[in-house]
Design a protein around this motif. Structure first.
Motif, PDB file in Angstrom:
ATOM      1  N   ALA A 188     -39.101  -6.780 -30.642  1.00 36.08           N
ATOM      2  CA  ALA A 188     -39.514  -7.282 -31.949  1.00 36.08           C
ATOM      3  C   ALA A 188     -40.638  -6.439 -32.554  1.00 36.08           C
ATOM      4  CB  ALA A 188     -39.960  -8.734 -31.838  1.00 36.08           C
ATOM      5  N   GLU A 189     -41.507  -5.872 -31.719  1.00 43.84           N
ATOM      6  CA  GLU A 189     -42.615  -5.066 -32.224  1.00 43.84           C
ATOM      7  C   GLU A 189     -42.169  -3.655 -32.611  1.00 43.84           C
ATOM      8  OE1 GLU A 189     -45.711  -5.139 -29.321  1.00 43.84           O
ATOM      9  OE2 GLU A 189     -45.894  -7.321 -29.409  1.00 43.84           O
ATOM     10  N   ARG A 190     -41.175  -3.130 -31.908  1.00 44.89           N
ATOM     11  CA  ARG A 190     -40.636  -1.798 -32.180  1.00 44.89           C
ATOM     12  C   ARG A 190     -39.117  -1.888 -32.227  1.00 44.89           C
ATOM     13  NH1 ARG A 190     -43.639   2.223 -28.195  1.00 44.89           N
ATOM     14  NH2 ARG A 190     -42.890   3.761 -29.656  1.00 44.89           N
ATOM     15  N   PRO A 191     -38.552  -2.280 -33.366  1.00 48.82           N
ATOM     16  CA  PRO A 191     -37.096  -2.514 -33.442  1.00 48.82           C
ATOM     17  C   PRO A 191     -36.239  -1.296 -33.133  1.00 48.82           C
ATOM     18  CG  PRO A 191     -38.197  -3.414 -35.361  1.00 48.82           C
ATOM     19  CD  PRO A 191     -39.215  -2.626 -34.605  1.00 48.82           C
ATOM     20  N   GLY A 192     -36.807  -0.110 -33.140  1.00 46.36           N
ATOM     21  CA  GLY A 192     -36.047   1.085 -32.796  1.00 46.36           C
ATOM     22  C   GLY A 192     -35.666   1.119 -31.323  1.00 46.36           C
ATOM     23  N   ARG A 193     -36.331   0.320 -30.506  1.00 44.05           N
ATOM     24  CA  ARG A 193     -35.980   0.204 -29.087  1.00 44.05           C
ATOM     25  C   ARG A 193     -34.897  -0.851 -28.963  1.00 44.05           C
ATOM     26  NH1 ARG A 193     -41.602  -0.006 -25.689  1.00 44.05           N
ATOM     27  NH2 ARG A 193     -42.141   2.183 -25.931  1.00 44.05           N
ATOM     28  N   ARG A 196     -33.813  -8.660 -20.820  1.00 49.66           N
ATOM     29  CA  ARG A 196     -34.307  -9.980 -20.411  1.00 49.66           C
ATOM     30  C   ARG A 196     -35.170 -10.658 -21.469  1.00 49.66           C
ATOM     31  NH1 ARG A 196     -33.304 -12.076 -15.224  1.00 49.66           N
ATOM     32  NH2 ARG A 196     -32.374 -10.437 -13.987  1.00 49.66           N
ATOM     33  N   HIS A 197     -36.033  -9.882 -22.151  1.00 52.18           N
ATOM     34  CA  HIS A 197     -37.023 -10.481 -23.037  1.00 52.18           C
ATOM     35  C   HIS A 197     -36.896 -10.046 -24.493  1.00 52.18           C
ATOM     36  CE1 HIS A 197     -38.985 -11.890 -19.420  1.00 52.18           C
ATOM     37  NE2 HIS A 197     -38.997 -10.648 -18.952  1.00 52.18           N
ATOM     38  N   GLY A 198     -35.913  -9.222 -24.806  1.00 50.97           N
ATOM     39  CA  GLY A 198     -35.751  -8.740 -26.174  1.00 50.97           C
ATOM     40  C   GLY A 198     -35.129  -9.788 -27.083  1.00 50.97           C
ATOM     41  N   VAL A 199     -35.182  -9.530 -28.365  1.00 47.46           N
ATOM     42  CA  VAL A 199     -34.596 -10.410 -29.366  1.00 47.46           C
ATOM     43  C   VAL A 199     -33.101 -10.120 -29.441  1.00 47.46           C
ATOM     44  CG1 VAL A 199     -34.614 -11.055 -31.804  1.00 47.46           C
ATOM     45  CG2 VAL A 199     -36.749 -10.403 -30.665  1.00 47.46           C
ATOM     46  N   PRO A 200     -32.258 -11.131 -29.192  1.00 49.51           N
ATOM     47  CA  PRO A 200     -30.811 -10.882 -29.278  1.00 49.51           C
ATOM     48  C   PRO A 200     -30.357 -10.750 -30.737  1.00 49.51           C
ATOM     49  CG  PRO A 200     -31.236 -13.180 -28.735  1.00 49.51           C
ATOM     50  CD  PRO A 200     -32.566 -12.486 -28.768  1.00 49.51           C
ATOM     51  N   ALA A 201     -29.382  -9.901 -30.953  1.00 50.50           N
ATOM     52  CA  ALA A 201     -28.827  -9.697 -32.291  1.00 50.50           C
ATOM     53  C   ALA A 201     -27.405  -9.188 -32.155  1.00 50.50           C
ATOM     54  CB  ALA A 201     -29.672  -8.700 -33.073  1.00 50.50           C
ATOM     55  N   ILE A 202     -26.693  -9.258 -33.253  1.00 51.88           N
ATOM     56  CA  ILE A 202     -25.346  -8.683 -33.314  1.00 51.88           C
ATOM     57  C   ILE A 202     -25.443  -7.454 -34.218  1.00 51.88           C
ATOM     58  CG2 ILE A 202     -22.959  -9.022 -34.059  1.00 51.88           C
ATOM     59  CD1 ILE A 202     -23.673 -10.642 -31.613  1.00 51.88           C
ATOM     60  N   ALA A 203     -25.052  -6.315 -33.670  1.00 48.33           N
ATOM     61  CA  ALA A 203     -25.130  -5.057 -34.419  1.00 48.33           C
ATOM     62  C   ALA A 203     -23.732  -4.581 -34.778  1.00 48.33           C
ATOM     63  CB  ALA A 203     -25.840  -4.008 -33.574  1.00 48.33           C
ATOM     64  N   ARG A 204     -23.667  -3.858 -35.868  1.00 46.92           N
ATOM     65  CA  ARG A 204     -22.408  -3.255 -36.301  1.00 46.92           C
ATOM     66  C   ARG A 204     -22.499  -1.745 -36.079  1.00 46.92           C
ATOM     67  NH1 ARG A 204     -18.304  -5.046 -38.828  1.00 46.92           N
ATOM     68  NH2 ARG A 204     -19.338  -6.958 -39.474  1.00 46.92           N
ATOM     69  N   VAL A 205     -21.460  -1.184 -35.477  1.00 43.87           N
ATOM     70  CA  VAL A 205     -21.395   0.265 -35.287  1.00 43.87           C
ATOM     71  C   VAL A 205     -21.038   0.881 -36.627  1.00 43.87           C
ATOM     72  CG1 VAL A 205     -20.233   2.145 -34.080  1.00 43.87           C
ATOM     73  CG2 VAL A 205     -20.658  -0.021 -32.897  1.00 43.87           C
ATOM     74  N   ILE A 206     -21.843   1.868 -37.047  1.00 45.78           N
ATOM     75  CA  ILE A 206     -21.552   2.530 -38.314  1.00 45.78           C
ATOM     76  C   ILE A 206     -21.276   4.006 -38.069  1.00 45.78           C
ATOM     77  CG2 ILE A 206     -22.872   0.886 -39.676  1.00 45.78           C
ATOM     78  CD1 ILE A 206     -25.107   2.889 -39.832  1.00 45.78           C
ATOM     79  N   ALA A 207     -20.553   4.615 -38.977  1.00 46.57           N
ATOM     80  CA  ALA A 207     -20.186   6.026 -38.840  1.00 46.57           C
ATOM     81  C   ALA A 207     -21.403   6.908 -39.075  1.00 46.57           C
ATOM     82  CB  ALA A 207     -19.091   6.378 -39.838  1.00 46.57           C
ATOM     83  N   ASP A 208     -21.469   8.010 -38.334  1.00 50.91           N
ATOM     84  CA  ASP A 208     -22.553   8.977 -38.517  1.00 50.91           C
ATOM     85  C   ASP A 208     -22.383   9.678 -39.854  1.00 50.91           C
ATOM     86  OD1 ASP A 208     -22.133   9.865 -35.098  1.00 50.91           O
ATOM     87  OD2 ASP A 208     -23.639   8.532 -35.936  1.00 50.91           O
ATOM     88  N   ARG A 209     -23.484   9.926 -40.522  1.00 52.90           N
ATOM     89  CA  ARG A 209     -23.450  10.642 -41.801  1.00 52.90           C
ATOM     90  C   ARG A 209     -24.584  11.667 -41.823  1.00 52.90           C
ATOM     91  NH1 ARG A 209     -19.356   9.195 -44.789  1.00 52.90           N
ATOM     92  NH2 ARG A 209     -18.714   7.044 -44.683  1.00 52.90           N
ATOM     93  N   LEU A 218     -24.226   4.705 -33.511  1.00 52.83           N
ATOM     94  CA  LEU A 218     -25.289   4.365 -34.448  1.00 52.83           C
ATOM     95  C   LEU A 218     -25.096   2.902 -34.826  1.00 52.83           C
ATOM     96  CD1 LEU A 218     -27.694   5.345 -36.108  1.00 52.83           C
ATOM     97  CD2 LEU A 218     -26.068   6.001 -37.897  1.00 52.83           C
ATOM     98  N   LEU A 219     -26.128   2.080 -34.594  1.00 53.80           N
ATOM     99  CA  LEU A 219     -26.028   0.641 -34.796  1.00 53.80           C
ATOM    100  C   LEU A 219     -26.882   0.187 -35.970  1.00 53.80           C
ATOM    101  CD1 LEU A 219     -26.445  -0.470 -31.072  1.00 53.80           C
ATOM    102  CD2 LEU A 219     -24.318  -0.110 -32.323  1.00 53.80           C
ATOM    103  N   SER A 220     -26.383  -0.773 -36.711  1.00 51.31           N
ATOM    104  CA  SER A 220     -27.135  -1.416 -37.785  1.00 51.31           C
ATOM    105  C   SER A 220     -27.233  -2.892 -37.439  1.00 51.31           C
ATOM    106  CB  SER A 220     -26.409  -1.226 -39.114  1.00 51.31           C
ATOM    107  OG  SER A 220     -27.030  -1.997 -40.112  1.00 51.31           O
ATOM    108  N   PHE A 221     -28.475  -3.422 -37.430  1.00 49.33           N
ATOM    109  CA  PHE A 221     -28.653  -4.828 -37.098  1.00 49.33           C
ATOM    110  C   PHE A 221     -29.838  -5.404 -37.864  1.00 49.33           C
ATOM    111  CE2 PHE A 221     -30.841  -2.206 -34.045  1.00 49.33           C
ATOM    112  CZ  PHE A 221     -32.095  -2.789 -33.917  1.00 49.33           C
ATOM    113  N   PRO A 222     -29.797  -6.719 -38.128  1.00 47.32           N
ATOM    114  CA  PRO A 222     -30.918  -7.349 -38.840  1.00 47.32           C
ATOM    115  C   PRO A 222     -32.093  -7.577 -37.892  1.00 47.32           C
ATOM    116  CG  PRO A 222     -29.251  -8.980 -38.322  1.00 47.32           C
ATOM    117  CD  PRO A 222     -28.705  -7.650 -37.881  1.00 47.32           C
ATOM    118  N   THR A 223     -33.309  -7.446 -38.417  1.00 43.00           N
ATOM    119  CA  THR A 223     -34.507  -7.695 -37.624  1.00 43.00           C
ATOM    120  C   THR A 223     -35.096  -9.051 -37.987  1.00 43.00           C
ATOM    121  OG1 THR A 223     -35.869  -6.533 -39.241  1.00 43.00           O
ATOM    122  CG2 THR A 223     -35.029  -5.240 -37.388  1.00 43.00           C
TER     123      THR A 223
END
Length: 151
Positions: A107-112, A36-49, A68-73
């Protein structure tokens, strides 16, 4: 069942069930708040390494069932994280490496990070399972303690 064993089992089951229900409620509330209140973003699924940059022999990048997701903050950096509440036994095909998915993050803890609304329904069976497990453990523990106290 003897009284000391029943008391010990009742206490363990009650504590386990209560802790599991509390954890489930907190996790569900956190995911709901982020959607509801998080910052929306588009993430790309990346392969585990592995730490050395080599794939584990898993050519499809599906070692962990949560992608595993990669997204801009907001600060212009990039974040690698796994979404909360997504742990099926096998990774669905819609989360193969290279696919983009909508997410919301704190936004304060992007890992969430959580998957956005269209993929939110995939967490419902797991939420129901943990709630039922916690409720049954709590009920079993309370019934054991009740039988001991009724003697």
């Amino acid at each position: 069942m003897e009284t000391p064993t029943a008391v010990a089992a009742g206490v363990v089951l009650t504590c386990f069930g209560g802790a599991l229900l509390l954890w489930s409620a907190v996790e569900l509330r956190l995911r709901h708040h982020l959607r509801r209140h998080g910052v929306p973003a588009i993430a790309r699924v990346i392969a585990d390494r592995d730490p050395y940059g080599e794939s584990y022999g898993d050519t499809s990048g599906e070692l962990d069932s949560a992608p595993l997701l990669s997204f801009p903050t907001e600060d212009g950096g990039a974040m690698l994280a796994r979404p909360r509440g997504h742990t099926p036994l096998r990774r669905p095909a819609r989360f193969r490496p290279g696919v983009t998915v909508p997410v919301a993050y704190d936004a304060e803890r992007p890992g969430r990070v959580v998957l956005a609304a269209p993929d939110a329904a995939s967490a419902v069976p797991g939420d129901v399972f943990w709630a039922l497990l916690g409720t049954s453990a709590l009920a079993g523990g309370l019934s054991l303690l009740g039988t001991v106290l009724a003697r």
